[in-house]
Write an enzyme that holds these catalytic residues in place. Structure first.
Site, mmCIF file in Angstrom:
data_model
loop_
_atom_site.group_PDB
_atom_site.id
_atom_site.type_symbol
_atom_site.label_atom_id
_atom_site.label_comp_id
_atom_site.label_asym_id
_atom_site.label_seq_id
_atom_site.Cartn_x
_atom_site.Cartn_y
_atom_site.Cartn_z
ATOM 1 N N HIS A 165 0.834 -1.208 0.000
ATOM 2 C CA HIS A 165 0.000 0.000 0.000
ATOM 3 C C HIS A 165 0.874 1.265 0.000
ATOM 4 O O HIS A 165 0.458 2.301 0.501
ATOM 5 C CB HIS A 165 -0.962 0.040 1.194
ATOM 6 C CG HIS A 165 -1.725 -1.234 1.393
ATOM 7 N ND1 HIS A 165 -3.000 -1.438 0.917
ATOM 8 C CD2 HIS A 165 -1.359 -2.406 1.989
ATOM 9 C CE1 HIS A 165 -3.408 -2.662 1.230
ATOM 10 N NE2 HIS A 165 -2.429 -3.267 1.874
ATOM 11 N N SER A 286 15.526 21.114 -16.154
ATOM 12 C CA SER A 286 14.340 21.928 -16.366
ATOM 13 C C SER A 286 14.770 23.237 -17.017
ATOM 14 O O SER A 286 15.835 23.763 -16.720
ATOM 15 C CB SER A 286 13.663 22.206 -15.027
ATOM 16 O OG SER A 286 12.876 23.376 -15.108
ATOM 17 N N LYS A 292 16.819 21.042 -11.083
ATOM 18 C CA LYS A 292 16.115 19.798 -11.401
ATOM 19 C C LYS A 292 16.978 18.729 -12.051
ATOM 20 O O LYS A 292 17.869 19.012 -12.833
ATOM 21 C CB LYS A 292 14.914 20.098 -12.334
ATOM 22 C CG LYS A 292 13.757 20.811 -11.683
ATOM 23 C CD LYS A 292 13.208 20.101 -10.440
ATOM 24 C CE LYS A 292 12.374 18.902 -10.795
ATOM 25 N NZ LYS A 292 11.135 19.273 -11.468
ATOM 26 N N GLU A 299 9.887 8.159 -16.976
ATOM 27 C CA GLU A 299 8.505 8.642 -17.088
ATOM 28 C C GLU A 299 7.895 8.241 -18.431
ATOM 29 O O GLU A 299 6.717 7.904 -18.519
ATOM 30 C CB GLU A 299 8.463 10.160 -16.913
ATOM 31 C CG GLU A 299 8.809 10.584 -15.494
ATOM 32 C CD GLU A 299 9.015 12.086 -15.411
ATOM 33 O OE1 GLU A 299 8.075 12.777 -15.017
ATOM 34 O OE2 GLU A 299 10.121 12.566 -15.757
#
Ligand code: ARG
Length: 465
Positions: A165, A286, A292, A299
């Site tokens: 979970h 970024s 970043k 992704e």
């Protein structure tokens, strides 16, 4: 099917004798598949060469004609390889190969399309393409699995939380977590191999629908082209795209597995987890935020799993409800097949690179293992002292609450608290709160105990050997 001589100023067509005028541009535009099926050319040439031999053995062509066609097809392959591009009038790859063959060998080219149809031709070429794609994908999956084994070996002595979970659950060996992503890929490889076997059934010789009218030896064709069986029914053979559905299902599952691995790594790379740092070569920045370090490849692996799923659903939707035999709807099959395979061909090396270049922050992983994660071990400890599991669960639950309320680790609770929770607790209980002890109890097959993990690593290596 009606072979035509190429006519000056007219597009080369494999049909059209029965029509007064040419097709409308709107029909040609929608009908044209060469932009999608061009890549089938090596297989169309290969099966055409085998067909020329089969026709000669069946007494339809003289051996000179057959040889001429064979040489001509080799020259066609050379020209395409050298960069021949389709013309506006080339409807599909079969038409293009036929047109070029006419250019190379002249009118004898018109004898090749005897007793065959683009229906058995395209099914044969697509199967050959799929068989080779499955082999290529298998090699790429193995490379990713190899990276997993290397990372798993480096993590064998490191402990980290395992989550249920997405809540810290129990400590595991880092290798155990890594290999949890290895075995799904092993199943994917098996599914792909099964899909390749499904593809390895020869349709050539089925003609348009009823079987070739010439006595071609299909067993010889099967062997020449590397198939494992001959299709038992010509109607089925020209309309069967099950093998594509099987490839697409295997790739959808693979996409789901890559997505889950990617999701773990994306989470682990966040500052909140901080378990991994992405390698420079697989990090993006970024345009606005200088600090970043983004895991774009991961992704995209997570995101493009949806693509394979869409391809599978598109194909199943195309097949469902078709009358038996070949229907032009089936031309859409290749769009889905190629899209999914192309997507995977990009993803697998990117995921392998991302995983291979990241560094694990072992101290962070270890310090995320908090004492309450050994709660199950405490209960098991009591069970070994003959307390029932139900009673033990309750006692440990009270201790967890006590530590939580006091804002301390369970290791900081006084011995008196343990005794109060359950009289079966002894001084040796502190040992049970160590992650290493927790692992050492789990040498059950498939468990995270050190001996089991070693065995698992050996089994993983053996499966790639
Ligand atoms: N381009 C077609 C396809 O991909 C080839 C088969 C055409 N057959 C036909 N009867 N028109 O399906």
């Amino acid at each position: 099917m009606n072979d035509q001589q190429p006519m000056a100023g007219k597009s080369h067509k494999l049909w059209g004798g029965r029509f007064a005028g040419g097709p409308a541009p709107e029909l040609e535009a929608v009908n044209r598949s060469i932009d999608v099926d061009f890549r089938l050319w090596p297989f169309d040439v290969q099966l055409s060469k085998a067909w020329a031999v089969a026709l000669s053995n069946a007494g339809v062509l003289t051996s000179e004609e057959s040889k001429e066609l064979g040489f001509g097809l080799d020259e066609v392959a050379r020209r395409i390889q050298a960069g021949v591009t389709p013309e506006a009038g080339d409807e599909d790859i079969h038409t293009l190969v036929d047109r070029l063959l006419h250019e190379v060998v002249g009118s004898v080219a018109s004898r090749l399309h005897t007793g065959r149809s683009r229906n058995d031709q395209v099914a044969t070429a697509t199967r050959l393409w799929s068989m080779s794609a499955c082999a290529r994908l298998d090699a790429m999956i193995r490379e990713l699995q190899q990276v997993m084994i290397t990372q798993a070996e480096s993590l064998e002595g490191d402990v980290m939380p395992a989550y249920t979970h997405l809540q810290r659950a129990q400590p595991v060996s880092g290798a155990h977590w890594m290999l949890s992503h290895f075995w799904p890929l092993e199943r994917d490889r098996r599914r792909l191999a099964a899909a390749a076997r499904a593809a390895a059934v020869l349709p050539l010789g089925s003609g348009a629908i009823a079987g070739s009218a010439f006595p071609v030896n299909r067993t010889v064709l099967m062997e020449t082209l590397g198939f494992q069986a001959v299709s038992p029914n010509s109607i089925d053979a020209v309309g069967d795209r099950d093998f594509i559905a099987e490839v697409l299902f295997a790739l959808s599952m693979l996409g789901a597995h890559l997505s889950r691995l990617a999701e773990d790594l994306i989470l682990f790379g966040s500052s909140e987890f901080g378990f991994v740092r992405y390698g420079d070569a697989f990090s993006t920045g970024s345009s606005m935020m200088p600090q970043k370090r983004n895991p774009d490849a991961l992704e995209l692996a997570r995101g493009s799993g949806a693509r394979m799923l869409g391809d599978l659903v598109a194909l199943l939707g195309t097949i469902k409800g078709l009358p038996s035999g070949y229907n032009k709807d089936l031309q859409e099959d290749k769009r889905s097949l190629f899209d999914a395979v192309d997507g995977m061909t990009l993803l697998l090396p990117a995921v392998a690179g991302s995983l291979g270049t990241l560094t694990f922050k072992r101290e962070r992983m270890k310090s995320a293992v908090t004492s309450s994660m050994m709660a199950t071990d405490l209960a098991d400890y009591l069970v070994r002292k003959r307390v029932t599991f139900r009673e033990a669960h309750g006692a440990v639950g009270r201790l967890v609450k006590e530590a939580e309320d006091a804002g301390i680790e369970m290791t900081e609770l006084p011995m008196s608290a343990f005794k109060a929770a359950c009289s079966a607790f002894d001084d040796d209980v502190m040992q049970e709160l160590l992650p290493a002890t927790s692992l050492s109890h789990r040498n059950v097959a498939g468990g995270t105990g050190p001996a089991s993990v070693r065995q698992q690593l050996e089994a993983a290596k053996a499966s790639l050997a």
